[in-house]
Write a protein that holds these residues in place. Sequence first.
Motif, PDB file in Angstrom:
ATOM      1  N   TYR A 153       0.857  -1.267  -0.107  1.00 16.92           N
ATOM      2  CA  TYR A 153      -0.095   0.017   0.133  1.00 16.92           C
ATOM      3  C   TYR A 153       0.754   1.258  -0.164  1.00 16.92           C
ATOM      4  O   TYR A 153       0.525   2.357  -0.728  1.00 16.92           O
ATOM      5  N   THR A 184       1.435   4.188  -2.907  1.00 14.94           N
ATOM      6  CA  THR A 184       1.397   5.548  -2.826  1.00 14.94           C
ATOM      7  C   THR A 184       2.770   6.444  -3.274  1.00 14.94           C
ATOM      8  O   THR A 184       2.797   7.472  -4.023  1.00 14.94           O
ATOM      9  N   PHE A 223      -2.172   6.966  -5.817  1.00 12.16           N
ATOM     10  CA  PHE A 223      -3.172   7.649  -5.333  1.00 12.16           C
ATOM     11  C   PHE A 223      -2.596   9.108  -5.230  1.00 12.16           C
ATOM     12  O   PHE A 223      -1.375   9.215  -4.973  1.00 12.16           O
ATOM     13  N   ASP A 243      -7.271  11.840  -2.164  1.00 17.56           N
ATOM     14  CA  ASP A 243      -8.053  10.740  -2.224  1.00 17.56           C
ATOM     15  C   ASP A 243      -8.265  10.202  -0.817  1.00 17.56           C
ATOM     16  O   ASP A 243      -7.518  10.346   0.122  1.00 17.56           O
ATOM     17  N   HIS A 244      -9.528   9.868  -0.649  1.00 14.96           N
ATOM     18  CA  HIS A 244      -9.976   9.427   0.592  1.00 14.96           C
ATOM     19  C   HIS A 244     -10.041   7.915   0.553  1.00 14.96           C
ATOM     20  O   HIS A 244     -11.150   7.078   0.177  1.00 14.96           O
ATOM     21  N   ILE A 245      -8.826   7.246   0.688  1.00 18.23           N
ATOM     22  CA  ILE A 245      -8.905   5.940   0.743  1.00 18.23           C
ATOM     23  C   ILE A 245      -8.156   5.267   2.245  1.00 18.23           C
ATOM     24  O   ILE A 245      -7.362   6.166   2.940  1.00 18.23           O
ATOM     25  N   GLU A 246      -8.545   4.157   2.571  1.00 18.63           N
ATOM     26  CA  GLU A 246      -8.142   3.448   3.491  1.00 18.63           C
ATOM     27  C   GLU A 246      -7.457   1.943   3.031  1.00 18.63           C
ATOM     28  O   GLU A 246      -8.348   1.327   2.362  1.00 18.63           O
ATOM     29  N   ILE A 263      -8.308  -2.263  -0.602  1.00 19.66           N
ATOM     30  CA  ILE A 263      -8.209  -0.635  -0.604  1.00 19.66           C
ATOM     31  C   ILE A 263      -9.584   0.005  -0.849  1.00 19.66           C
ATOM     32  O   ILE A 263     -10.140  -0.417  -1.855  1.00 19.66           O
ATOM     33  N   GLU A 296     -12.258   2.918  -0.892  1.00 20.82           N
ATOM     34  CA  GLU A 296     -12.346   4.647  -1.193  1.00 20.82           C
ATOM     35  C   GLU A 296     -13.530   4.756  -0.018  1.00 20.82           C
ATOM     36  O   GLU A 296     -14.553   4.185  -0.028  1.00 20.82           O
ATOM     37  N   SER A 354     -16.472  11.097   1.629  1.00 17.07           N
ATOM     38  CA  SER A 354     -16.009  12.243   2.357  1.00 17.07           C
ATOM     39  C   SER A 354     -16.986  12.688   3.436  1.00 17.07           C
ATOM     40  O   SER A 354     -17.951  12.498   3.592  1.00 17.07           O
TER      41      SER A 354
END
Length: 85
Positions: free
Chosen positions: A32, A36, A41, A45-48, A54, A56, A59
Amino acid sequence: MSNDKPLRVYAFPLGGRFMSIAQAKRFTLDEYHRLTELGFFHEDDHIELINGEIIEMASKGKAHETCLRKLWKELPKILGDKATL
């Protein structure tokens, strides 16, 4: 990536036809971070990474902030002296 596994596809009969299911690759934390570094990414980006996937994330909006505010108000009452916040 260091421990790449081939994509597995499973097929099983379903009503006289075969249905295929692809198994998604699960990423390690190192993979991951490497993605990056390689620019896959963007900063906004709102990812975890959750359980190797991965994801999304939506918001944060007004509803999220309201829930969070209510949680922080009620959590000390629920936990009492069982935890430190």
